[in-house]
Scaffold this motif. Structure first.
Motif, mmCIF file in Angstrom:
data_model
loop_
_atom_site.group_PDB
_atom_site.id
_atom_site.type_symbol
_atom_site.label_atom_id
_atom_site.label_comp_id
_atom_site.label_asym_id
_atom_site.label_seq_id
_atom_site.Cartn_x
_atom_site.Cartn_y
_atom_site.Cartn_z
ATOM 1 N N SER A 196 -7.388 6.662 -9.112
ATOM 2 C CA SER A 196 -6.291 7.001 -8.204
ATOM 3 C C SER A 196 -5.479 8.176 -8.730
ATOM 4 O O SER A 196 -4.457 8.526 -8.153
ATOM 5 C CB SER A 196 -5.371 5.786 -8.000
ATOM 6 N N SER A 197 -5.925 8.770 -9.830
ATOM 7 C CA SER A 197 -5.158 9.882 -10.417
ATOM 8 C C SER A 197 -6.084 10.799 -11.201
ATOM 9 O O SER A 197 -6.547 10.442 -12.290
ATOM 10 C CB SER A 197 -4.058 9.342 -11.344
ATOM 11 N N ALA B 65 -13.110 8.968 -4.594
ATOM 12 C CA ALA B 65 -12.194 8.961 -5.730
ATOM 13 C C ALA B 65 -12.947 9.100 -7.053
ATOM 14 O O ALA B 65 -12.513 9.797 -7.965
ATOM 15 C CB ALA B 65 -11.373 7.673 -5.724
ATOM 16 N N ARG C 274 0.821 -1.208 0.000
ATOM 17 C CA ARG C 274 0.000 0.000 0.000
ATOM 18 C C ARG C 274 0.856 1.260 0.000
ATOM 19 O O ARG C 274 0.494 2.271 -0.598
ATOM 20 C CB ARG C 274 -0.928 0.011 1.215
ATOM 21 N N PRO D 225 -0.676 3.791 -5.161
ATOM 22 C CA PRO D 225 -2.009 4.301 -4.818
ATOM 23 C C PRO D 225 -3.127 3.358 -5.235
ATOM 24 O O PRO D 225 -4.302 3.632 -4.984
ATOM 25 C CB PRO D 225 -2.083 5.619 -5.611
ATOM 26 N N ALA D 226 -2.780 2.237 -5.880
ATOM 27 C CA ALA D 226 -3.795 1.277 -6.308
ATOM 28 C C ALA D 226 -4.514 0.677 -5.097
ATOM 29 O O ALA D 226 -3.947 0.575 -4.006
ATOM 30 C CB ALA D 226 -3.154 0.172 -7.145
ATOM 31 N N ARG D 227 -5.741 0.249 -5.309
ATOM 32 C CA ARG D 227 -6.530 -0.348 -4.230
ATOM 33 C C ARG D 227 -6.223 -1.837 -4.135
ATOM 34 O O ARG D 227 -6.633 -2.617 -4.997
ATOM 35 C CB ARG D 227 -8.018 -0.104 -4.490
ATOM 36 N N HIS E 128 3.412 10.925 -7.207
ATOM 37 C CA HIS E 128 2.925 9.568 -7.431
ATOM 38 C C HIS E 128 3.203 9.061 -8.843
ATOM 39 O O HIS E 128 3.132 7.862 -9.091
ATOM 40 C CB HIS E 128 1.425 9.489 -7.146
#
Length: 252
Positions: free
Chosen positions: A172-173, A36, A9, A13-15, A204
């Motif tokens: 995430s972006s 998000a 983690r 930033p990926a889940r 990031h």
């Protein structure tokens, strides 16, 4: 199990490793996903602050920035008619001398990305360019797709056009900037004839300095080869000086 995922983690930033609550993910993760998604939607619809961008670009010392608009009259049309974002809304009479490099800063699908990263990237990039290159005053393009830069580059008589544009937001972006380099810009250029440096969004994504070196490497290679696109490869990893033509490699 949570401790297992923690190092990963911190690296992305990926889940990942979201956990579970019964047959579903935890409420906190559902709320984070919704936030998000909302940020991504907001990034698409947020208008570009053209005046602030023009002022910031004017500080680069390249001349007074110009502003053009695509044929898409509003944001809703822009999102549903990508073809209109690729062409100018009026005849382009930019009134500048021909230059080696045209710079286009376009809102694209994330004005936030342009506002945060376009000028810092150019501040790193411009000092690295070959001193013999001429650079036109920047052009700010609204409701724009990448191909609008072909029309602008042709109108400026440029050998190369660099389009800095907000990329499609992800979950995430929402502030990712893309840089597209095209040799001999003109209407009808295929996407395969461009080079793209993507995900410029420190901390990031790609940082401004690294992105600038990569773009300069591609510029040097394009000038040597007389082309961009699938034939031109990034050679910035060589660590050579930016004015060395061998800093970019290409297919034989």
């Amino acid at each position: 199990m949570s401790a297992f995922w923690e190092p990963l983690r911190r690296a992305t930033p990926a889940r990942i490793g979201l956990g579970r609550a019964g047959n579903a993910v935890p409420t906190s993760e559902v709320l984070a996903f919704g936030a998000a998604h909302a940020a991504a939607r907001d990034a698409v619809h947020l208008p570009l602050d053209v005046d602030a961008l023009v002022e910031a670009l004017g500080g680069l010392g390249l001349g007074t920035p110009l502003v053009v608009a695509s044929a898409a009259p509003d944001r809703a049309t822009y999102l549903t008619r990508p073809d209109l974002g690729r062409v100018p809304g009026a005849d382009l009479e930019l009134g500048q001398d021909a230059a080696d490099l045209a710079l286009v800063v376009a809102d694209g699908l994330s004005a936030e990305a342009v506002a945060q990263h376009a000028v810092p990237l150019l501040e790193h990039l411009l000092p690295l360019l070959d001193s013999t290159m001429t650079v036109a005053a920047p052009v700010v393009a609204t409701q724009a797709r990448v191909a609008l830069g072909d029309h602008i580059g042709q109108a400026l008589g440029a050998r190369l056009v660099l389009v800095l544009i907000g990329e499609r937001p992800g979950l995430s972006s929402s502030d990712s900037l893309g840089a597209y380099l095209t040799w001999d810009p003109r209407p009808g250029v295929l996407d395969s004839a461009r080079n793209c440096v993507s995900n410029i969004r420190p901390p990031h994504g790609l940082d401004h300095a690294t992105a600038a070196r990569t773009i300069v490497s591609l510029v040097a290679g394009a000038r040597e080869l007389g082309a961009t696109g699938v034939a031109l490869k990034d050679g910035s990893f060589t660590g050579l000086l930016p004015d060395a033509t061998t800093a970019a490699t290409h297919d034989s």
